[in-house]
Design a protein around this motif. Structure first.
Motif: not given
Length: 283
Positions: A110-118, A167-184
């Motif tokens: 479920r953690t790998i599956k149910f996320r926004k892409l990227g 799945n347990d780590l996902a419950k901890a609401d860890l900070p995202s480390s992604s770097k998508l620089r452009d909202d557009k």
């Protein structure tokens, strides 16, 4: 990982439900690592080298023993440097890996599956070590090295432990480390994924998002690492794969996934997958 442990090791489950790959490239060639998507789910542990990982336009810096997770809808590519040996572990799992464990409606993916892409694809090395995931990967390797039916079942149980820990780590609401620089660019990615069956012409995208074609192409390439047309083609091939697995013919899947003709679909499919489209079981 134990010191001196053999670095190249491969294991394919007898029922093809999972594949384990531990490899080290002493002189990595960046051209060997292609943009692709998974048929199921992938857990990638980076061990040594330098570079980054791009998943659906989000860039993740690689650090030793960090983990990245991708589902079947996430287009991704590793961007590896040439000056250091590149070592990693890849654990790929089929979507039907867990039937015996699914009683009671539990979905270990479920953690790998149910996320926004990227988004939220990476676990830092610090988190991996603190959570015990590194130890679990060590036990998984030990079980697989036995190469027996009994130990393959033990390995599956360890993989379930790995998924449960994630799945347990996902419950901890860890900070995202992604770097998508452009909202557009993020908005364009979301729109493309929601409208693959449409024409998705560059002129129309430019007009819809109030940006010139030149600027859109430039920021998309700079942010994601691939062109708009390349991204759309990969996504349509992936959608066609899913449709064929549901029972649609290659011709039906071709047009349902947004291709204008079967010839262009066939050529793109062969180029990107190395196989040919086939109803029910894409290669």
């Amino acid at each position: 990982m134990e010191a001196g442990q053999q670095r190249k090791f491969h294991y394919a489950a007898a029922d093809s439900s999972f594949f384990y790959h531990h490899a080290r490239d002493e002189q990595p060639n960046p051209l060997d690592y292609k943009l692709h998507y998974e048929k199921g789910y992938e857990i990638f542990m980076f061990i040594n080298g330098a570079g980054s990982f791009t998943i659906e336009g989000s860039k993740y810096d690689l650090e030793p023993y960090s983990i990245l997770m991708m589902n079947s809808n996430e287009l991704h590519v590793v961007n590896i440097a040439e000056h250091l040996p590149y070592e990693r572990i890849v654990l790929s799992m089929d979507a039907n890996f867990l039937p015996p464990f699914m009683a009671g409606g539990i979905d270990f993916f479920r953690t790998i599956k149910f996320r926004k892409l990227g988004e939220d694809n990476q676990l830092s090395a610090e988190i991996v070590r603190a959570s015990g995931l590194l130890d679990l990967f060590g036990k998984l390797r030990q079980a697989l090295e036995q190469r027996s039916t009994e130990h393959e079942m033990v390995a599956k149980c360890i993989i379930v432990q790995i998924l449960s820990a994630i799945n347990d780590l996902a419950k901890a609401d860890l900070p995202s480390s992604s770097k998508l620089r452009d909202d557009k660019v993020r908005a364009v990615l979301e729109y493309i994924n929601a409208n693959l069956e449409e024409q998705l012409m560059l002129d129309a995208l430019s007009e819809r998002f109030f940006v010139t074609k030149y600027h859109l192409c430039r920021i998309f390439k700079e942010t994601t690492g691939f062109t708009i047309n390349q991204y759309i083609t990969y996504k349509r091939i992936h959608l066609a794969d899913q449709l064929m697995m549901q029972g649609f013919t290659p011709t039906q899947a071709c047009f349902m996934s947004g291709f204008n003709g079967y010839s262009s679909f066939f050529k793109a499919y062969r180029k990107l997958t190395g196989g040919t489209p086939r109803s029910g079981k894409p290669q």
